[in-house]
Write a protein that holds these residues in place. Structure first.
Motif, PDB file in Angstrom:
ATOM      1  N   VAL A 209      69.677   9.764 -24.974  1.00  0.00           N
ATOM      2  CA  VAL A 209      69.418   8.519 -25.894  1.00  0.00           C
ATOM      3  C   VAL A 209      68.123   8.105 -25.555  1.00  0.00           C
ATOM      4  O   VAL A 209      67.427   8.028 -24.475  1.00  0.00           O
ATOM      5  CB  VAL A 209      70.433   7.537 -25.282  1.00  0.00           C
ATOM      6  N   LEU A 210      67.317   7.403 -26.580  1.00  0.00           N
ATOM      7  CA  LEU A 210      66.176   6.798 -26.521  1.00  0.00           C
ATOM      8  C   LEU A 210      66.360   5.182 -26.644  1.00  0.00           C
ATOM      9  O   LEU A 210      67.058   4.970 -27.715  1.00  0.00           O
ATOM     10  CB  LEU A 210      65.026   7.314 -27.623  1.00  0.00           C
ATOM     11  N   VAL A 211      65.573   4.492 -26.050  1.00  0.00           N
ATOM     12  CA  VAL A 211      65.582   2.933 -26.171  1.00  0.00           C
ATOM     13  C   VAL A 211      64.222   2.594 -26.711  1.00  0.00           C
ATOM     14  O   VAL A 211      63.233   2.352 -25.799  1.00  0.00           O
ATOM     15  CB  VAL A 211      66.052   2.389 -24.915  1.00  0.00           C
ATOM     16  N   TYR A 212      64.217   1.982 -27.769  1.00  0.00           N
ATOM     17  CA  TYR A 212      62.653   1.601 -28.466  1.00  0.00           C
ATOM     18  C   TYR A 212      63.062   0.068 -28.582  1.00  0.00           C
ATOM     19  O   TYR A 212      63.948  -0.360 -28.507  1.00  0.00           O
ATOM     20  CB  TYR A 212      62.566   2.138 -29.882  1.00  0.00           C
ATOM     21  N   GLU A 213      61.429  -0.480 -28.529  1.00  0.00           N
ATOM     22  CA  GLU A 213      61.472  -1.783 -29.033  1.00  0.00           C
ATOM     23  C   GLU A 213      62.316  -2.018 -30.532  1.00  0.00           C
ATOM     24  O   GLU A 213      61.913  -1.165 -31.395  1.00  0.00           O
ATOM     25  CB  GLU A 213      60.233  -2.572 -28.970  1.00  0.00           C
ATOM     26  N   PHE A 214      62.713  -3.251 -30.880  1.00  0.00           N
ATOM     27  CA  PHE A 214      63.480  -3.340 -31.940  1.00  0.00           C
ATOM     28  C   PHE A 214      62.287  -3.883 -33.040  1.00  0.00           C
ATOM     29  O   PHE A 214      61.717  -5.010 -32.785  1.00  0.00           O
ATOM     30  CB  PHE A 214      64.457  -4.706 -31.709  1.00  0.00           C
ATOM     31  N   MET A 215      62.515  -3.294 -34.167  1.00  0.00           N
ATOM     32  CA  MET A 215      61.535  -3.704 -35.281  1.00  0.00           C
ATOM     33  C   MET A 215      62.432  -4.434 -36.489  1.00  0.00           C
ATOM     34  O   MET A 215      63.181  -3.627 -37.133  1.00  0.00           O
ATOM     35  CB  MET A 215      60.932  -2.353 -35.770  1.00  0.00           C
ATOM     36  N   PRO A 216      62.469  -5.344 -36.532  1.00  0.00           N
ATOM     37  CA  PRO A 216      63.301  -6.178 -37.316  1.00  0.00           C
ATOM     38  C   PRO A 216      63.202  -5.931 -38.883  1.00  0.00           C
ATOM     39  O   PRO A 216      64.187  -6.113 -39.649  1.00  0.00           O
ATOM     40  CB  PRO A 216      63.035  -7.862 -37.195  1.00  0.00           C
ATOM     41  N   ASN A 217      62.159  -5.463 -39.343  1.00  0.00           N
ATOM     42  CA  ASN A 217      61.882  -5.311 -40.750  1.00  0.00           C
ATOM     43  C   ASN A 217      62.332  -3.681 -41.227  1.00  0.00           C
ATOM     44  O   ASN A 217      61.961  -3.128 -42.367  1.00  0.00           O
ATOM     45  CB  ASN A 217      60.617  -5.561 -41.203  1.00  0.00           C
ATOM     46  N   GLY A 218      62.743  -2.991 -40.128  1.00  0.00           N
ATOM     47  CA  GLY A 218      63.086  -1.344 -40.402  1.00  0.00           C
ATOM     48  C   GLY A 218      61.764  -0.674 -40.625  1.00  0.00           C
ATOM     49  O   GLY A 218      60.714  -0.923 -40.401  1.00  0.00           O
ATOM     50  N   SER A 219      62.114   0.385 -41.537  1.00  0.00           N
ATOM     51  CA  SER A 219      61.095   1.300 -41.896  1.00  0.00           C
ATOM     52  C   SER A 219      60.410   1.124 -43.283  1.00  0.00           C
ATOM     53  O   SER A 219      60.847   0.341 -44.161  1.00  0.00           O
ATOM     54  CB  SER A 219      61.630   2.608 -41.913  1.00  0.00           C
ATOM     55  N   LEU A 220      59.284   1.642 -43.425  1.00  0.00           N
ATOM     56  CA  LEU A 220      58.530   1.347 -44.617  1.00  0.00           C
ATOM     57  C   LEU A 220      59.129   1.742 -45.969  1.00  0.00           C
ATOM     58  O   LEU A 220      58.809   1.061 -46.944  1.00  0.00           O
ATOM     59  CB  LEU A 220      56.976   1.848 -44.534  1.00  0.00           C
TER      60      LEU A 220
END
Length: 390
Positions: A209-220
């Motif tokens: 499992v990888l834990v990343y910072e949350f990006m509220p606007n998702g992917s481009l």
């Protein structure tokens, strides 16, 4: 009458037979002549009995005790033998399993250890390691799913300090987990505003499992619409799109020149560009990345890697040249043309014309000063920014 010296056998269960021994000088034949038998009985005789063959018989009760001890001994021997055989079978099967599956079991153990050592060798650069139970807690047992990919799923989570995170659960374990190792090792070396931050990982047997910072606007890709779409949710201003293009370029330049070890991404595409709450872009998904020394300009690879439509020609076929960081630049160019909407025009034209090579189509149209943009109404400033990107 002589007193009869007769020893009668005791009425003890277990007496098998009685042997009579007449101690007289004359033999007595038991025939139909009853006088001979009467004379023998009147004269007296000695009697001995035994149930032990020719050996002296032990005292009463000895036989039953001997039988009990013998039975217990036999049972104990059988149980012990079964236990030994059972252990031997287990050891044999285990040895056969390790022998027959050596390429899998032994290699898997070695790979797991290699992965752990590789990650731990990052020293201070290594992100925090979480247990799988902690991963379940921070995601509330994987309640909120953000997305799905070929690698697995992404879930929304929260750390103890209330920071939101994106938890990427790897379901497809390819090979020896090279992609997982690459992603942890690569992203751990980075610290840039246009590269996503890895906050932690979990590595427990098959749990990766990888834990990343949350990006509220998702992917481009969610903000790039096709020409026929009437949705306004995925439309961004031209200025914002231009800044996204510049931000991705800065992130790539950092990976090539800003890190102590050069990082080649090999999977630049719309889905791997994440947007924060200010729509600032961050490069993500380093599963296919390659680490190389800065002095290395050409890298060797076995087979192509990347996504169809973004892969540089030299990555697909070595006849076009060596693979280097310029291969990412090609993928970046394809991404920019998608942002500018040029690829949509190309796809629409191809549907009613002969198949054409997209980069060649762009080059010819620019040389002829033709409009290769979409049909949307743009201001003069927007047109200039779009042409800069193209």
């Amino acid at each position: 009458m002589h007193s009869t010296n007769v020893i009668r056998p005791p009425s003890t269960a277990g007496l098998v037979g009685v042997r009579l021994k007449i101690l007289r000088t004359a033999a007595i034949e038991l025939t139909t002549n009853g006088s001979a038998l009467k004379e023998a009985l009147m004269s007296g005789f000695n009697v001995t009995y035994s149930d032990c063959g020719t050996q002296p018989c032990p005292n009463p009760g000895y036989s039953s005790k001997w039988w009990n001890r013998s039975f217990k001994g036999v049972v104990a021997g059988i149980v012990g033998t079964i236990a030994v055989i059972f252990v031997m079978i287990i050891c044999y099967l285990k040895r056969e399993q390790l022998s027959n599956m050596g390429v899998i079991s032994k290699k898997k153990t070695e790979d797991n250890q290699y992965a752990k050592d590789f990650i731990m060798n990052q020293g201070s650069l290594a992100p925090k390691q979480y247990s799988y139970s902690n991963i379940k807690k921070m995601t509330h047992s994987f309640k909120n799913k953000l997305g799905q990919g070929g690698y697995g799923s992404v879930y929304k989570g929260k750390l103890l300090d209330s920071r939101l995170v994106a938890v990427k659960v790897i379901n497809e374990l390819k090979g020896n987990g090279e992609e997982f190792i690459n992603e942890v090792a690569s992203i751990s070396r980075t610290s840039h505003v246009n590269v996503v931050t890895l906050l932690g990982y979990c590595y427990e047997r098959t749990k990766r499992v990888l834990v990343y910072e949350f990006m509220p606007n998702g992917s481009l890709d969610k903000f790039i619409c096709d020409l026929e779409s009437s949705s306004t949710n995925c439309q961004l201003e031209q200025r914002t799109l231009f800044e996204i293009a510049v931000g991705v370029a800065r992130g790539l330049e950092y990976l090539y020149r800003g890190c102590s070890t050069r990082i080649l991404h090999f999977d630049i595409k719309l889905q791997n560009i994440l947007l924060d709450d200010d729509f600032s872009p961050k490069i993500s998904d380093f599963g296919l990345a390659r680490l190389c020394q800065k002095k290395e300009s050409i890298v060797s690879m076995l087979g192509a890697r990347g996504t169809i439509g973004y892969i540089a020609p030299e990555v697909f076929s070595r006849n076009f040249g060596g693979v280097s960081h310029k291969s990412d630049v090609y993928s970046y160019g394809m991404l920019i043309l998608e942002i500018a909407g040029v690829r949509e025009n190309f796809d629409a034209e191809v549907s009613h014309t002969s198949e054409r090579y997209f980069p060649d189509w762009i080059y010819q149209n620019l040389n002829l000063d033709e409009n290769v943009e979409n049909t949307s109404v743009l201001t003069e400033e927007d047109e200039q920014m779009k042409r800069k990107m193209i």
